[in-house]
Design an enzyme around this catalytic site. Structure first.
Site, short mmCIF file in Angstrom:
data_model
loop_
_atom_site.label_atom_id
_atom_site.label_comp_id
_atom_site.label_asym_id
_atom_site.label_seq_id
_atom_site.Cartn_x
_atom_site.Cartn_y
_atom_site.Cartn_z
N GLU A 40 -9.74 0.73 15.40
CA GLU A 40 -10.85 1.29 16.20
C GLU A 40 -10.48 1.34 17.68
OE1 GLU A 40 -13.27 2.74 14.91
OE2 GLU A 40 -13.65 1.84 12.95
N ASP A 78 -8.39 8.21 4.71
CA ASP A 78 -8.64 9.50 5.36
C ASP A 78 -7.68 9.90 6.48
OD1 ASP A 78 -9.74 7.44 6.85
OD2 ASP A 78 -11.75 8.29 7.02
N GLU A 108 -24.12 7.87 3.09
CA GLU A 108 -22.80 7.24 3.16
C GLU A 108 -22.01 7.38 1.88
OE1 GLU A 108 -21.46 7.07 5.93
OE2 GLU A 108 -21.00 4.95 6.18
N GLU A 154 -18.10 13.95 10.72
CA GLU A 154 -17.07 14.62 9.92
C GLU A 154 -17.51 15.99 9.41
OE1 GLU A 154 -17.63 11.44 9.81
OE2 GLU A 154 -15.70 10.45 10.09
C1 DMJ Z 1 -14.57 8.07 13.52
O1 DMJ Z 1 -14.49 6.92 14.29
C2 DMJ Z 1 -13.21 8.59 13.21
O2 DMJ Z 1 -13.33 9.91 12.89
C3 DMJ Z 1 -12.53 7.85 12.10
O3 DMJ Z 1 -11.31 8.38 11.72
C4 DMJ Z 1 -13.39 7.71 10.88
N1 DMJ Z 1 -14.69 8.16 11.11
C5 DMJ Z 1 -15.37 7.78 12.29
C6 DMJ Z 1 -16.72 8.44 12.37
O4 DMJ Z 1 -17.35 8.57 11.17
#
Ligand code: DMJ
Length: 934
Positions: A147, A294, A388, A406
């Site tokens: 993060e 992802d 979610e 997203e």
């Molecule tokens: C974001 O912090 C980024 O896109 C991350 O890769 C995953 N998704 C969150 C938001 O949903």
């Protein structure tokens, strides 16, 4: 790139560029807009309307950012219901999700480049000064490496990229001297100790001040991390290296990626969700494109675009081929097992995978992107937001929605690729829903439950970093943005990095390293993006024709099982025992269980428990089958629990001063009026006497025509319902007698009948935990007349009702404060019943906890073990309509008995004085805010 973006079409070359950047440019070409060639399909949106929507996005951003700056800054995030900053340590811990908070004004940093995209250059200049003046990166806080990288390092680099762009233009940021870059470098060095592992995969957390593994660091004992956590560093780290010339960052990120690539499952070419950072063993062997994995895929393709390194494209293409072969079941994307990729690992999808259509656009694979996006949009149309997690038959699996961006991201990329105005309409719906359901006086609040419309006191920084960027760019024309967006690449947090980095400080790039991967089938590799001519072969209705068959995919969907697995065994191999087929009375099944190291224990209450000891399995393959069986069983059992439950209901306070803003999530009853099938019930509330409602009411005149409040306990729920119904009540709310109980901490509660026929009960009955019930009781004390709406889903606020009564400004302020208090107390946590694996999805990828591989356990009830649970899923009536599962489910009931008869009412009420004191504290702030809003 701007020339390429100007309409050369996909796959065309960009001869003006140096050869090195050609590679980046070629892939980035997949983003090229087809707007100019689009002539038909959905009706085009006028320039005026696009501008209007763009302006609406700007106003919404101001509302979110302005409230953050006014009420939360320098805290990391805004708590939009209580209108204050979220300071780590000062609020109850939310677990892993708090690891994004490093006391470094997260939202401000994450918003930096959004300000420039939205043409708020002056505000950007102010924001940069604030970051330089106020932000400390040396706090004694343990933060998530992932993060911190994507939000803070990415935020600083995005800010720096646009600061130097502005400086070069000659008007703004003339004083800027790479200060943000220096901060980014400082932060980069702080993250490096996390990579001190033999594998090169980073530890998931680090202490910003003390690093790792020292006692004062309080971190460094973790063994696992998620694939996305270790594989989503290369863009920021390479940019940092290339901006500064310090190669170490890019080196470390590459090493981590190399290791992940080495560890891919060689036969399926898939990666698992979690990996041991020391041994490289896959801890969770399920594989999808959503939570936990992802952005690993995203960064492989984007690293190729940004760095021009062929090896990243080779890897991406290899994985992509595997994804399309095993995970993609258009329009669904379903997790599978890496070793047995024909086996689905679960029956639900998570919201994070909504980025994938956007990535497919970047890859140039438009058809599946359109299909998945359309499916997701229909889920959104049903629930206003993407829950979610949702099942393969599109039921809500996990009801939160933390304002994730997203889907907006994919909508933007699909619009860029197709120019189809349909995607502008999609964006318009997103804007409307945000304003209608998530907007609160002090920002935008995450949805606690998309079904009821209840809120959560959080506004994550990614909402500002990503959502507003993508929505604004969706409606913006080229001249609405002060720089050429196509000269940049979006990181996973939508931070902007300039493509010219591909030719800067490129010492580490391994161009044309295909020889390293000679074992791979080169025919899988697409080296150029498809041409628009091929994508949309003279057919302007291309995208629409792909969407058309999926138009009713959600509404008309009948519950379905996973069919593909069965198909895969038609080849002759004996299928492993599936959890859903298991019967505890079948000796053959028991034999298979034994082979897999699974033992079956009969519990005293009639349930059976399954426990797996991997070492007792006959072989490692059997152990693995056993593990998969246990995972399936755990999931099946949690799904069954869910299916036996009715969905939550909503109690909405609609009278002055609440006007529908307070939505309490309530438990349903298995008897009485079904609110999902009938119109909501609206009425004033009145307490019944006796309060427990266990005998004929002594105050029928007060309850007649109203919604009666009754305390839980001392008799059956059905008996209470009959007593209030006989007194003339039009509905009932049972309030829990367990002091302090709250939907924050308890799973959804549903009231069962009394085992007899309850058809005589015709009024709706709902259940509130004590904390939520107190909000209504306190409101009665304060305002006497309190009107509520009982429904299956909160209704829009009723403007007419607000006009009926003009509250004084003082009352109005109290009203808003009351809403804050009430809203913040009404959170429902439906996920208490869920497995840790499921509940961790909400936070961030690395928090996905591994299944216990050595010793997994699941319990099933006797009624479950002999039935074939999938029968319910696959039942379709002859006329093609779905069967009414609700009716089936209502037959399964438990009885509720006296729980706590001795607790007196008076002891349970939260003192109104203390609530009012809290409310008053906020009044001033809200008066200010109201003024601002006016
Ligand atoms: C974001 O912090 C980024 O896109 C991350 O890769 C995953 N998704 C969150 C938001 O949903």
């Amino acid at each position: 790139m701007s020339e390429a973006g100007g309409g050369r079409g996909f796959g065309s070359s960009v001869p003006q560029r140096a050869p090195w950047s050609l590679v980046a440019a070629a892939a980035a070409l997949c983003l090229v807009s087809a707007t100019s060639v689009w002539t038909a399909g959905a009706s085009p949106m006028s320039r005026e309307e696009k501008q209007k929507l763009g302006n609406q996005v700007l106003e919404m951003f101001d509302h979110a950012y302005g409230n953050y700056m006014e009420h939360a800054y320098p805290a990391d995030e805004l708590m939009p219901l209580t209108c204050r900053g979220r300071v780590r340590g000062q609020e109850p811990s939310r677990g892993d999700v708090d690891d994004a908070l490093g006391k470094f004004s997260l939202t401000l940093i994450d918003s930096l480049d959004t300000l420039v995209v939205l043409n708020k250059t002056k505000e950007f200049e102010d924001a940069v000064r604030k970051v330089l003046r106020d932000v400390n990166l040396d706090n004694d806080v343990v933060v998530s490496v992932f993060e911190t990288n994507i939000r803070v390092l990415g935020g600083l680099l995005g800010g720096h990229s646009l600061a130097i762009m502005l400086k070069e233009k000659g008007e703004y940021m003339q004083w800027y001297n790479d200060e943000l870059l220096q901060m980014a470098k400082q932060l980069g060095y702080k993250l490096l100790p996390a990579f001190n592992t033999t594998s090169g995969l980073p530890y998931p957390r680090i202490n910003l001040k003390f690093g790792i593994r020292k006692p004062e660091a309080r971190t460094g004992t973790e063994t696992d991390t998620c694939t996305a956590c270790a594989g989503t560093l290369i863009l920021e780290f390479a940019a940092l290296s290339r901006f500064t010339g310090a190669t170490i960052f890019e080196e470390y990120a590459r090493k981590a990626l190399d290791f992940l690539w080495e560890k891919r499952q060689r036969s399926s070419n898939l990666v698992g969700v979690t990996i041991n950072i020391h041994t490289g063993d896959w801890v969770r062997k399920d594989s999808g494109v959503g939570a936990g994995i992802d952005s690993y895929y995203e960064y492989l393709l984007k690293a190729y675009v940004l760095l021009g390194d062929d090896s990243f494209l080779e890897r991406f293409n290899t994985h992509y081929d595997a994804i399309m072969r095993y995970i993609s079941q258009p329009p669904l994307l379903l997790d599978v097992h890496i070793h047995k990729p024909m086996l689905n690992a679960r029956t639900w999808m998570d919201a994070l995978l909504a980025f994938f259509p956007g990535l497919q656009v970047l890859k140039g694979d438009i058809r599946p992107a359109i299909e998945t996006h359309e499916m997701l949009y229909q889920v959104i149309k049903k629930h206003n937001f993407l829950p979610e997690a949702f099942t393969t038959d599109f039921r809500v699996h996990w009801a939160q929605h933390p304002l994730r961006p997203e889907f907006a991201e994919s909508t933007y990329f699909l619009y860029k690729a197709t120019g189809d105005p349909y995607y502008l309409e999609v964006g318009k719906t997103l804007i409307e829903n945000l304003n209608k359901y998530a907007r609160v006086p002090c920002g935008f609040a995450a949805m606690k439950d998309v079904r009821t419309g209840s809120h959560e006191d959080r506004m994550d920084s990614f909402f500002l970093a990503e959502m507003f960027k993508y929505l604004y760019l969706l409606f913006a024309d080229k001249e609405d943005v002060i720089f050429d967006i196509e000269d940049y690449i979006f990181t996973t947090e939508a931070h902007l990095l300039p493509l010219w980095l591909s030719t800067t400080n490129q010492r580490l790039s391994k161009k044309n390293t295909t020889s390293e991967y000679t074992e791979l089938d080169d025919s899988n590799f697409d080296w150029t993006c498809p041409n628009t001519q091929i994508l949309f072969p003279n057919d302007p209705l291309y995208a629409q024709s792909i969407r058309e068959p999926l138009k009713n995919v959600v509404d008309k969907s009948c519950p379905r099982g996973i069919i593909r697995v069965e198909e895969s065994f038609r080849s002759g191999a004996k299928p492993p025992l599936r959890a859903r087929d298991f019967m505890a009375t079948n000796p053959e099944h028991l034999e298979i269980l034994k082979k897999m190291g699974v033992s079956l224990i009969h519990l005293k209450d009639g349930r059976v428990q399954l426990v797996q000891h991997a070492i007792q399995a006959a072989s490692s393959i059997d152990a693995e089958d056993g593990l998969r069986f246990m995972q399936e069983m755990i999931e099946l059992s949690s799904q069954q629990q869910k299916e036996q439950q009715l969905p939550p209901r909503a109690v909405q306070i609609v009278s002055h001063p609440f006007f529908g803003r307070v939505v309490l999530t309530a438990g349903p009853a298995q008897f009485g009026l079904d609110l999902s099938k009938h119109k909501e019930t609206r009425g004033f509330v009145a307490s019944s006497k006796p309060y427990n409602g266990c005998s004929e009411l002594t105050n029928p005149e007060s309850v007649m025509g109203k919604i009666a409040l009754i305390q839980r306990g001392q008799c059956m729920f059905a008996e209470k319902a009959r007593n209030i119904q006989n007194a003339g009540a039009i509905g009932g709310i049972v309030i829990d007698d367990n002091e302090g109980s709250s939907s924050d901490t308890a799973p959804l509660f549903q009231m069962a009948g009394d085992g007899k026929d309850t058809d005589d009960i015709t009024i709706p009955m709902l259940f509130l935990f004590s904390k939520e019930g107190s909000i209504i009781l306190d409101a009665i004390r304060e305002y006497e007349e309190v009107e509520v709406l009982l429904s299956d889903k909160a209704k829009d606020r009723d403007p007419e009702m607000e006009n009926e009564e003009q509250p004084s400004s003082e009352n109005d302020s109290q009203n808003q404060s009351a809403e804050q208090i009430a809203s913040s107390s009404q959170e429902v946590d439906l996920v208490d019943q869920e497995s840790p694996e499921e509940s961790s999805l909400n936070s961030h990828p690395e928090s996905l906890s591994p299944a216990d591989t050595d010793n997994a356990a699941a319990s099933i009830s006797p009624s479950e073990q002999n039935s074939n649970p999938t029968e319910n899923h696959e039942t379709t009536s002859l006329d093609g309509e779905c069967t009414d599962l609700d009716n089936q489910l209502q037959e399964q009931s438990e009885t509720e008995e006296d729980s706590n008869p001795n607790v007196s009412w008076g002891k349970k009420v939260q003192p109104i004085d203390s609530i009012l004191a809290d409310w008053n504290e906020d009044i001033e702030a809200f008066e200010m805010m109201e003024k601002d809003e006016l």
